[in-house]
Design a protein around this motif. Structure first.
Motif, PDB file in Angstrom:
ATOM      1  N   THR A  78      27.300  14.073  49.930  1.00 44.77           N
ATOM      2  CA  THR A  78      28.311  14.715  49.086  1.00 44.77           C
ATOM      3  C   THR A  78      29.528  13.813  48.923  1.00 44.77           C
ATOM      4  N   LEU A  79      29.952  13.225  50.031  1.00 45.40           N
ATOM      5  CA  LEU A  79      31.129  12.358  50.001  1.00 45.40           C
ATOM      6  C   LEU A  79      30.872  11.136  49.114  1.00 45.40           C
ATOM      7  N   ARG A  80      29.662  10.554  49.223  1.00 48.66           N
ATOM      8  CA  ARG A  80      29.317   9.394  48.391  1.00 48.66           C
ATOM      9  C   ARG A  80      29.369   9.760  46.903  1.00 48.66           C
ATOM     10  N   ASP A  81      28.852  10.938  46.566  1.00 50.57           N
ATOM     11  CA  ASP A  81      28.860  11.374  45.164  1.00 50.57           C
ATOM     12  C   ASP A  81      30.287  11.501  44.634  1.00 50.57           C
ATOM     13  N   ILE A  82      31.188  11.981  45.487  1.00 51.20           N
ATOM     14  CA  ILE A  82      32.592  12.130  45.076  1.00 51.20           C
ATOM     15  C   ILE A  82      33.245  10.754  44.909  1.00 51.20           C
ATOM     16  N   LEU A  83      33.048   9.879  45.894  1.00 52.41           N
ATOM     17  CA  LEU A  83      33.709   8.569  45.886  1.00 52.41           C
ATOM     18  C   LEU A  83      33.293   7.717  44.688  1.00 52.41           C
ATOM     19  N   THR A  84      32.020   7.798  44.293  1.00 55.79           N
ATOM     20  CA  THR A  84      31.542   6.947  43.199  1.00 55.79           C
ATOM     21  C   THR A  84      32.131   7.335  41.846  1.00 55.79           C
ATOM     22  N   THR A  85      32.741   8.520  41.762  1.00 62.19           N
ATOM     23  CA  THR A  85      33.373   8.929  40.502  1.00 62.19           C
ATOM     24  C   THR A  85      34.844   8.519  40.454  1.00 62.19           C
ATOM     25  N   MET A  86      35.367   7.960  41.546  1.00 56.80           N
ATOM     26  CA  MET A  86      36.802   7.684  41.659  1.00 56.80           C
ATOM     27  C   MET A  86      37.122   6.212  41.378  1.00 56.80           C
ATOM     28  N   ASN A  87      38.365   5.987  40.947  1.00 62.20           N
ATOM     29  CA  ASN A  87      38.860   4.628  40.737  1.00 62.20           C
ATOM     30  C   ASN A  87      39.059   3.947  42.099  1.00 62.20           C
ATOM     31  N   PRO A  88      38.702   2.648  42.223  1.00 68.50           N
ATOM     32  CA  PRO A  88      38.861   1.949  43.513  1.00 68.50           C
ATOM     33  C   PRO A  88      40.277   2.034  44.084  1.00 68.50           C
ATOM     34  N   MET A  89      41.293   2.026  43.228  1.00 69.82           N
ATOM     35  CA  MET A  89      42.677   2.137  43.705  1.00 69.82           C
ATOM     36  C   MET A  89      42.896   3.476  44.405  1.00 69.82           C
ATOM     37  N   ASP A  90      42.338   4.554  43.844  1.00 75.21           N
ATOM     38  CA  ASP A  90      42.482   5.878  44.452  1.00 75.21           C
ATOM     39  C   ASP A  90      41.678   5.986  45.743  1.00 75.21           C
ATOM     40  N   VAL A  91      40.503   5.355  45.763  1.00 79.76           N
ATOM     41  CA  VAL A  91      39.695   5.360  46.982  1.00 79.76           C
ATOM     42  C   VAL A  91      40.441   4.641  48.099  1.00 79.76           C
ATOM     43  N   ALA A  92      41.065   3.501  47.762  1.00 80.13           N
ATOM     44  CA  ALA A  92      41.823   2.746  48.767  1.00 80.13           C
ATOM     45  C   ALA A  92      42.926   3.603  49.376  1.00 80.13           C
ATOM     46  N   GLY A  93      43.551   4.454  48.556  1.00 79.15           N
ATOM     47  CA  GLY A  93      44.610   5.332  49.059  1.00 79.15           C
ATOM     48  C   GLY A  93      44.101   6.337  50.074  1.00 79.15           C
ATOM     49  N   LEU A  94      42.833   6.740  49.951  1.00 77.46           N
ATOM     50  CA  LEU A  94      42.262   7.701  50.895  1.00 77.46           C
ATOM     51  C   LEU A  94      42.186   7.136  52.314  1.00 77.46           C
ATOM     52  N   PHE A  95      41.989   5.816  52.428  1.00 75.03           N
ATOM     53  CA  PHE A  95      41.841   5.207  53.749  1.00 75.03           C
ATOM     54  C   PHE A  95      43.131   5.275  54.567  1.00 75.03           C
ATOM     55  N   ASP A  96      44.293   5.408  53.872  1.00 74.90           N
ATOM     56  CA  ASP A  96      45.575   5.476  54.589  1.00 74.90           C
ATOM     57  C   ASP A  96      45.644   6.694  55.502  1.00 74.90           C
ATOM     58  N   GLY A  97      44.918   7.749  55.157  1.00 79.93           N
ATOM     59  CA  GLY A  97      44.996   8.974  55.948  1.00 79.93           C
ATOM     60  C   GLY A  97      43.923   9.106  57.012  1.00 79.93           C
ATOM     61  N   LEU A  98      43.090   8.086  57.189  1.00 82.70           N
ATOM     62  CA  LEU A  98      41.992   8.157  58.151  1.00 82.70           C
ATOM     63  C   LEU A  98      42.347   7.482  59.470  1.00 82.70           C
ATOM     64  N   ASP A  99      41.712   7.931  60.556  1.00 86.10           N
ATOM     65  CA  ASP A  99      41.898   7.202  61.812  1.00 86.10           C
ATOM     66  C   ASP A  99      40.954   6.005  61.828  1.00 86.10           C
ATOM     67  N   GLU A 100      41.154   5.113  62.793  1.00 84.68           N
ATOM     68  CA  GLU A 100      40.452   3.831  62.801  1.00 84.68           C
ATOM     69  C   GLU A 100      38.935   3.977  62.847  1.00 84.68           C
ATOM     70  N   LEU A 158      33.245   4.095  58.615  1.00 83.23           N
ATOM     71  CA  LEU A 158      32.235   5.084  58.244  1.00 83.23           C
ATOM     72  C   LEU A 158      32.289   5.384  56.753  1.00 83.23           C
ATOM     73  N   MET A 159      33.522   5.575  56.224  1.00 87.96           N
ATOM     74  CA  MET A 159      33.645   5.905  54.807  1.00 87.96           C
ATOM     75  C   MET A 159      33.411   4.666  53.941  1.00 87.96           C
ATOM     76  N   PHE A 160      33.856   3.504  54.399  1.00 89.89           N
ATOM     77  CA  PHE A 160      33.692   2.295  53.601  1.00 89.89           C
ATOM     78  C   PHE A 160      32.218   1.989  53.345  1.00 89.89           C
ATOM     79  N   ARG A 161      31.388   2.244  54.346  1.00 84.79           N
ATOM     80  CA  ARG A 161      29.957   1.941  54.216  1.00 84.79           C
ATOM     81  C   ARG A 161      29.236   2.888  53.254  1.00 84.79           C
ATOM     82  N   LEU A 162      29.910   3.954  52.835  1.00 85.80           N
ATOM     83  CA  LEU A 162      29.309   4.863  51.851  1.00 85.80           C
ATOM     84  C   LEU A 162      29.462   4.358  50.418  1.00 85.80           C
TER      85      LEU A 162
END
Length: 243
Positions: A8-30, A35-39
């Motif tokens: 489900t997460l992969r399906d969501i991410l592939t519809t998003m702009n790379p700039m917006d995806v990069a912003g999501l990583f700011d809120g994740l722990d190390e 885990l998310m990048f490999r999706l």
């Protein structure tokens, strides 16, 4: 991520702009970042990687296998790879350069030798060059062959055998001309260009003034060595505003 709904997460991410995806990583722990990048699909992963914060990039590189690192490096444009090398610690840089092709390593080193904040330091060497004696049909075929890995193909630069810059032509110009016409007959010879040593803020102001999507960079002998694209200029203007 916490519920391990990776499909489900992969399906969501592939519809998003790379700039917006990069912003999501700011809120994740190390632990969640790799885990998310490999999706992400390979191309989107590279585009997202460029937009991430240096700390997140370093964390990913340290966790990458050599094969994963090579896949990301292979997808980067040369100017983005040079920026990455500049902002990473020495031990991380060594791993990056080991996975780069010999050609990319040489180009990165060439870019890094230019003074900080100069046109040469922010340019990319990935552009489409044409010859004046080519027909429009030959030029279009060349763009199709070479354009896949170029940062921009809308503006093509016309050079002589020694790479001396003599003009430019746009894809629109080519598409609106008969196939048998020569590039030299339709090119614009009044080219706005930068020297490798010009200040990057001066280049940004010039591109903004004339509304350019890209700008050629030449050496002291007027040979084409690279181009600066509008995304590079936006970063320069953002840095200038921050200062």
């Amino acid at each position: 991520l916490e519920e391990k709904k990776n499909a489900t997460l992969r399906d969501i991410l592939t519809t998003m702009n790379p700039m917006d995806v990069a912003g999501l990583f700011d809120g994740l722990d190390e632990k969640q970042i790799p885990l998310m990048f490999r999706l992400l699909p390979k191309e989107q992963a590279a585009e997202t990687f460029v937009e991430m914060e240096p700390e997140a990039k370093e964390l990913l590189i340290r966790g990458f296998s050599d094969n994963e690192l090579k896949e990301v490096v292979d997808e980067l444009y040369v100017d983005d790879a040079a920026d990455l090398v500049e902002e990473m610690p020495a031990n991380v840089v060594r791993r990056i350069l080991r996975q780069a092709t010999p050609e990319m390593r040489n180009t990165i080193n060439q870019i890094l030798q230019y003074p900080d904040n100069s046109a040469g330091s922010i340019m990319t060497t990935e552009y489409v060059s044409l010859r004046p004696h080519m027909t429009v049909e030959e030029a279009i075929l060349r763009i199709r062959r070479q354009g896949v890995d170029k940062e921009t193909i809308y503006t093509c630069y016309v050079t002589e055998k020694d790479r001396t810059l003599i003009g430019l032509v746009t894809v629109k110009d080519l598409l609106l001309q008969p196939y048998e016409r020569l590039v030299g007959d339709i090119m614009d010879t009044h080219v706005i260009k930068a020297q490798t040593t010009d200040d990057q803020e001066q280049v940004a102001d010039t591109m903004n003034k004339y509304g350019l999507l890209s700008m050629p960079v030449v050496d002291s002998e007027d040979r084409l060595v690279g181009i600066i694209t509008v995304d590079d200029v936006m970063e320069v203007m953002e840095e200038e505003a921050t200062e």
